[in-house]
Motif scaffolding. Structure first.
Motif, mmCIF file in Angstrom:
data_model
loop_
_atom_site.group_PDB
_atom_site.id
_atom_site.type_symbol
_atom_site.label_atom_id
_atom_site.label_comp_id
_atom_site.label_asym_id
_atom_site.label_seq_id
_atom_site.Cartn_x
_atom_site.Cartn_y
_atom_site.Cartn_z
ATOM 1 N N PRO A 71 0.823 -1.215 0.000
ATOM 2 C CA PRO A 71 0.000 0.000 0.000
ATOM 3 C C PRO A 71 0.852 1.257 0.000
ATOM 4 O O PRO A 71 1.993 1.244 0.457
ATOM 5 C CB PRO A 71 -0.807 -0.126 1.292
ATOM 6 N N GLY A 72 0.259 2.341 -0.536
ATOM 7 C CA GLY A 72 0.998 3.586 -0.596
ATOM 8 C C GLY A 72 0.142 4.714 -1.116
ATOM 9 O O GLY A 72 -1.066 4.575 -1.320
ATOM 10 N N VAL A 73 0.801 5.848 -1.335
ATOM 11 C CA VAL A 73 0.130 7.053 -1.794
ATOM 12 C C VAL A 73 1.021 7.771 -2.792
ATOM 13 O O VAL A 73 2.182 8.085 -2.470
ATOM 14 C CB VAL A 73 -0.193 8.020 -0.630
ATOM 15 N N VAL A 74 0.518 8.007 -4.001
ATOM 16 C CA VAL A 74 1.213 8.890 -4.936
ATOM 17 C C VAL A 74 1.043 10.313 -4.418
ATOM 18 O O VAL A 74 -0.081 10.791 -4.245
ATOM 19 C CB VAL A 74 0.650 8.758 -6.366
ATOM 20 N N ARG A 75 2.164 10.985 -4.173
ATOM 21 C CA ARG A 75 2.135 12.305 -3.544
ATOM 22 C C ARG A 75 2.311 13.449 -4.536
ATOM 23 O O ARG A 75 1.777 14.542 -4.323
ATOM 24 C CB ARG A 75 3.255 12.386 -2.495
ATOM 25 N N HIS A 76 3.095 13.222 -5.578
ATOM 26 C CA HIS A 76 3.458 14.328 -6.473
ATOM 27 C C HIS A 76 3.851 13.752 -7.823
ATOM 28 O O HIS A 76 4.601 12.773 -7.902
ATOM 29 C CB HIS A 76 4.637 15.113 -5.873
ATOM 30 N N MET A 134 5.015 20.929 -15.174
ATOM 31 C CA MET A 134 3.668 20.575 -14.727
ATOM 32 C C MET A 134 3.731 19.747 -13.454
ATOM 33 O O MET A 134 4.456 18.749 -13.384
ATOM 34 C CB MET A 134 2.948 19.785 -15.816
ATOM 35 N N ASN A 135 2.961 20.153 -12.433
ATOM 36 C CA ASN A 135 2.965 19.480 -11.143
ATOM 37 C C ASN A 135 1.546 19.161 -10.709
ATOM 38 O O ASN A 135 0.665 20.019 -10.756
ATOM 39 C CB ASN A 135 3.602 20.375 -10.085
ATOM 40 N N CYS A 136 1.330 17.925 -10.276
ATOM 41 C CA CYS A 136 0.053 17.497 -9.714
ATOM 42 C C CYS A 136 0.284 17.065 -8.275
ATOM 43 O O CYS A 136 1.147 16.202 -8.011
ATOM 44 C CB CYS A 136 -0.533 16.344 -10.526
ATOM 45 N N TYR A 137 -0.477 17.649 -7.339
ATOM 46 C CA TYR A 137 -0.363 17.330 -5.921
ATOM 47 C C TYR A 137 -1.606 16.645 -5.366
ATOM 48 O O TYR A 137 -1.746 16.526 -4.151
ATOM 49 C CB TYR A 137 -0.064 18.597 -5.124
ATOM 50 N N PHE A 138 -2.518 16.197 -6.221
ATOM 51 C CA PHE A 138 -3.627 15.400 -5.715
ATOM 52 C C PHE A 138 -3.071 14.117 -5.089
ATOM 53 O O PHE A 138 -2.380 13.349 -5.761
ATOM 54 C CB PHE A 138 -4.576 15.007 -6.849
ATOM 55 N N PRO A 139 -3.340 13.842 -3.816
ATOM 56 C CA PRO A 139 -2.899 12.566 -3.238
ATOM 57 C C PRO A 139 -3.705 11.420 -3.823
ATOM 58 O O PRO A 139 -4.929 11.521 -3.987
ATOM 59 C CB PRO A 139 -3.159 12.739 -1.742
ATOM 60 N N MET A 140 -3.011 10.320 -4.135
ATOM 61 C CA MET A 140 -3.652 9.195 -4.797
ATOM 62 C C MET A 140 -3.304 7.905 -4.058
ATOM 63 O O MET A 140 -2.292 7.259 -4.339
ATOM 64 C CB MET A 140 -3.195 9.100 -6.259
ATOM 65 N N PRO A 141 -4.124 7.503 -3.076
ATOM 66 C CA PRO A 141 -3.840 6.270 -2.334
ATOM 67 C C PRO A 141 -4.153 5.023 -3.146
ATOM 68 O O PRO A 141 -5.041 5.024 -4.003
ATOM 69 C CB PRO A 141 -4.761 6.383 -1.114
ATOM 70 N N PHE A 142 -3.413 3.973 -2.876
ATOM 71 C CA PHE A 142 -3.684 2.662 -3.468
ATOM 72 C C PHE A 142 -3.320 1.600 -2.443
ATOM 73 O O PHE A 142 -2.432 1.784 -1.611
ATOM 74 C CB PHE A 142 -2.917 2.468 -4.777
ATOM 75 N N ARG A 143 -4.019 0.484 -2.494
ATOM 76 C CA ARG A 143 -3.837 -0.552 -1.488
ATOM 77 C C ARG A 143 -2.918 -1.675 -1.965
ATOM 78 O O ARG A 143 -2.080 -2.161 -1.217
ATOM 79 C CB ARG A 143 -5.198 -1.114 -1.079
ATOM 80 N N LEU A 177 -10.512 6.733 -0.513
ATOM 81 C CA LEU A 177 -11.101 6.549 -1.831
ATOM 82 C C LEU A 177 -10.030 6.661 -2.912
ATOM 83 O O LEU A 177 -8.914 7.130 -2.664
ATOM 84 C CB LEU A 177 -12.194 7.597 -2.063
ATOM 85 N N TYR A 178 -10.381 6.258 -4.131
ATOM 86 C CA TYR A 178 -9.448 6.221 -5.250
ATOM 87 C C TYR A 178 -9.655 7.424 -6.175
ATOM 88 O O TYR A 178 -10.788 7.788 -6.491
ATOM 89 C CB TYR A 178 -9.627 4.924 -6.047
ATOM 90 N N PHE A 179 -8.547 7.981 -6.629
ATOM 91 C CA PHE A 179 -8.577 9.148 -7.508
ATOM 92 C C PHE A 179 -9.009 8.750 -8.916
ATOM 93 O O PHE A 179 -8.585 7.721 -9.450
ATOM 94 C CB PHE A 179 -7.193 9.779 -7.557
ATOM 95 N N HIS A 180 -9.859 9.596 -9.537
ATOM 96 C CA HIS A 180 -10.346 9.376 -10.900
ATOM 97 C C HIS A 180 -10.323 10.688 -11.677
ATOM 98 O O HIS A 180 -10.423 11.773 -11.089
ATOM 99 C CB HIS A 180 -11.788 8.851 -10.888
ATOM 100 N N ALA A 181 -10.220 10.586 -12.991
ATOM 101 C CA ALA A 181 -10.325 11.761 -13.866
ATOM 102 C C ALA A 181 -10.669 11.292 -15.271
ATOM 103 O O ALA A 181 -10.231 10.218 -15.712
ATOM 104 C CB ALA A 181 -9.031 12.572 -13.887
ATOM 105 N N GLN A 182 -11.475 12.110 -15.983
ATOM 106 C CA GLN A 182 -11.802 11.795 -17.376
ATOM 107 C C GLN A 182 -11.923 13.075 -18.186
ATOM 108 O O GLN A 182 -12.229 14.147 -17.647
ATOM 109 C CB GLN A 182 -13.091 10.987 -17.489
ATOM 110 N N TRP A 325 -12.355 13.381 -9.470
ATOM 111 C CA TRP A 325 -13.140 12.948 -8.325
ATOM 112 C C TRP A 325 -12.482 11.746 -7.653
ATOM 113 O O TRP A 325 -11.590 11.101 -8.209
ATOM 114 C CB TRP A 325 -14.578 12.625 -8.733
ATOM 115 N N TYR A 326 -12.906 11.488 -6.412
ATOM 116 C CA TYR A 326 -12.525 10.283 -5.673
ATOM 117 C C TYR A 326 -13.759 9.424 -5.490
ATOM 118 O O TYR A 326 -14.869 9.931 -5.282
ATOM 119 C CB TYR A 326 -11.969 10.643 -4.291
#
Length: 346
Positions: A71-76, A134-143, A177-182, A325-326
């Motif tokens: 498990p972890g989290v994408v931070r940046h 370009m920088n994205c700081y949305f945290p993205m957890p995954f199990r 929750l899991y990060f989503h985008a479309q 969205w998450y």
């Protein structure tokens, strides 16, 4: 799990990892190992110097930037590449072994840059700096697992793709929750129809952001339309209905000038708002006011200008968007990504 200035000093049971072309697996002690082999700028310096700072991605190729267990989290996420590929370098993110992506969008639009041109963005979740960092700081957890790919869906090779993905290995709370985008586009928007930003979202979660790229095809003010958010089966009327396009993006009275703020922004990319052919970008991040849904979500934006005798004019503009969205897994499949011709900017 989440960090900000109020808890940055706390001891955490976490391990830091970083993925780059110099350490594509993020393995411990495995960075900067490439041998220049007598070629390139580091040929006289050898192993340990700047040998492989970027990828080359031929037309039609897909590169896997992350393929790591949790498990972890994408931070940046930091990335930079040529503007000509903003609409045709496709980002996809898969969580916990799902064969359907939770994120599928042109990478430029995902990072709030559109129209094949650079825009500086001073927001907190997305930050774009000169010249095209370009920088994205949305945290993205995954199990269990995280997979991030980029596809060069253009007819031209990409000679320089620089990237860094910083993530932590740590436990993930049960309620994460899991990060989503479309991404979507209507070019032109059919007369009398509302622009569809999101539909078919099923599950429990929260809506956290909107990016729009907008080309006006009529003269005059174009932003009288209202955003509508249909929550948990709303039909035919939404629970959330805005008062105007510029109002939703935090402005007022037709904007008047470009601005970039921590959660809201508007940029006149080509021409000036009100002119035929003007191209603009807009963003709003619901970091402090997420929109929560329990079963489903549908989001639309009206496109309205003015015509004679004080009447609204339904616009037929070129509009595209990314929504963020998450939510829980499993998720409903995203709609098919429009093909290259349907994404092209002319």
């Amino acid at each position: 799990m989440w960090t900000d200035l109020s808890n940055l000093y706390l001891d955490r049971d976490a391990e830091s990892r970083s993925l780059t072309a110099e350490n594509p697996t993020g393995a411990v002690g495995k960075g900067a190992m490439d041998d220049p082999g007598g070629h390139g700028p580091a040929r006289e310096l050898g192993v340990g110097w700047k040998v492989t700072p970027c990828l080359q991605l031929k037309a039609g190729e897909t590169a896997t930037l992350m393929n790591n267990d949790g498990p972890g989290v994408v931070r940046h996420i930091w990335i930079t590449f040529r503007e000509s590929h903003y609409r045709h370098l496709i980002l996809r993110i898969y969580w916990d072994g799902d064969d359907q992506p939770s994120v599928e969008t042109p990478l430029g639009d995902f990072m709030c840059n559109a129209w094949n041109a650079r825009q500086n963005i001073l927001s907190i979740p997305m930050n774009v700096n000169p010249s095209g960092g370009m920088n994205c700081y949305f945290p993205m957890p995954f199990r269990k697992h995280a997979k991030i790919t980029v596809e060069n869906d253009s007819t031209e090779d990409l000679s320089h793709l620089f990237y860094t993905i910083n993530y932590t290995l740590e436990s993930v709370p049960d309620d994460a929750l899991y990060f989503h985008a479309q991404w979507r586009r209507s070019n032109p928007l059919p007369y009398g129809e509302e622009y569809l930003m999101a539909d078919g979202i099923e599950g429990r979660g929260q809506y956290v952001g909107t990016f729009m790229a907008w080309q006006q095809n009529n003269a005059g003010w174009w932003g009288e339309g209202e955003i509508k958010m249909y929550l948990d089966g709303d039909d035919p009327h939404p629970t959330i209905c805005g008062t105007g396009t510029e109002d939703y993006f935090g402005g007022a009275w037709c904007f008047g000038a470009s601005f970039s703020a921590p959660y809201l922004g508007f940029d006149q990319v080509r021409g000036r708002s009100g002119e035929v052919g003007a191209r603009m970008t807009l963003y709003r991040f619901h970091a402090l006011d997420p929109v929560y849904f329990k079963k489903s979500l549908r989001v639309t934006m009206q496109a309205l200008g003015w015509r004679s005798q004080g009447r609204f004019l339904p616009l037929q503009d070129d509009i595209s968007s990314v929504v963020y969205w998450y939510q829980t897994l499993p998720h409903a499949p995203l709609p098919p990504l429009p093909d290259r011709n349907s994404r092209e900017i002319i």
